[in-house]
Design a protein around this motif. Sequence first.
Motif, mmCIF file in Angstrom:
data_model
loop_
_atom_site.group_PDB
_atom_site.id
_atom_site.type_symbol
_atom_site.label_atom_id
_atom_site.label_comp_id
_atom_site.label_asym_id
_atom_site.label_seq_id
_atom_site.Cartn_x
_atom_site.Cartn_y
_atom_site.Cartn_z
ATOM 1 N N VAL A 57 0.860 -1.178 0.000
ATOM 2 C CA VAL A 57 0.000 0.000 0.000
ATOM 3 C C VAL A 57 0.897 1.229 0.000
ATOM 4 N N ILE A 58 0.682 2.121 -0.972
ATOM 5 C CA ILE A 58 1.495 3.326 -1.096
ATOM 6 C C ILE A 58 0.586 4.547 -1.105
ATOM 7 N N GLY A 59 0.918 5.514 -0.252
ATOM 8 C CA GLY A 59 0.273 6.820 -0.290
ATOM 9 C C GLY A 59 1.275 7.837 -0.793
ATOM 10 N N GLY A 60 0.950 8.496 -1.889
ATOM 11 C CA GLY A 60 1.854 9.482 -2.456
ATOM 12 C C GLY A 60 1.204 10.172 -3.644
ATOM 13 N N GLY A 61 1.614 11.406 -3.908
ATOM 14 C CA GLY A 61 1.048 12.126 -5.041
ATOM 15 C C GLY A 61 -0.444 12.372 -4.918
ATOM 16 N N GLY A 62 -0.940 12.412 -3.685
ATOM 17 C CA GLY A 62 -2.359 12.671 -3.469
ATOM 18 C C GLY A 62 -3.243 11.448 -3.588
ATOM 19 N N ASP A 94 -5.463 -0.674 -7.112
ATOM 20 C CA ASP A 94 -6.682 0.088 -6.833
ATOM 21 C C ASP A 94 -6.249 1.417 -6.234
ATOM 22 N N ARG A 95 -6.831 2.522 -6.724
ATOM 23 C CA ARG A 95 -6.399 3.847 -6.281
ATOM 24 C C ARG A 95 -7.572 4.635 -5.719
ATOM 25 N N TYR A 96 -7.257 5.412 -4.661
ATOM 26 C CA TYR A 96 -8.249 6.247 -3.993
ATOM 27 C C TYR A 96 -7.603 7.592 -3.665
ATOM 28 N N PRO A 97 -8.371 8.673 -3.638
ATOM 29 C CA PRO A 97 -7.819 9.956 -3.184
ATOM 30 C C PRO A 97 -7.394 9.854 -1.726
#
Length: 201
Positions: A79-84, A98-101
Amino acid sequence: MIKRILYTVLALGLALYAGSASAQQLSLAQISQYLNQLQTAQGGFTQINQDGTLSTGQIYIKRPGRIRFEYNAPDDTLVIGGGGSLAIFDPRSNAGPDRYPLNQTPLGIILRENVNLDQADMVTGVASDGTTTTVTAQDPDHPEYGNIQLVFTANPVELRQWIVTDDLGTPTTVILNDLTKGGRVRDVLFNIQAETRNRSN
């Protein structure tokens, strides 16, 4: 029964972490200051899933806006959080993450550039049991995104665990193990596009 045992173990672990922490409740200003000073950090984590199963792995934080969870086998999720965005890479899928804001998840609250828990309607609960202070926070403009419960010990102030409750009401507990603050954490760890390219090769 399994959940009861797990939460008993969790409570004992927090008591050991607390050590000689004084019986005091941390203020929202103290907690906000701690989070704002937490620029980089890394360590291990244990996750208690909704069904009572456990997952382990490594966590990397680089504020603002970046976080990474590397899950150990047999899970192997990333799981990566980055670039919004918050991206979930499933090793069993060939369809990409899978991408989420990120700002629509409770984790976005603690990854903001400026965390201000004194903001109106952000904190919905504060509790202390003598060794830990638990703060429940939400996006005051979008409470429907869910909330995050942050558990801290004092002397010195340390983040020990959090419980994220998502927009569907599903809780996930993450216990932080030997979280080391400061030090160099590479930007590439939070590059979702680079990770996507690497996995497609």
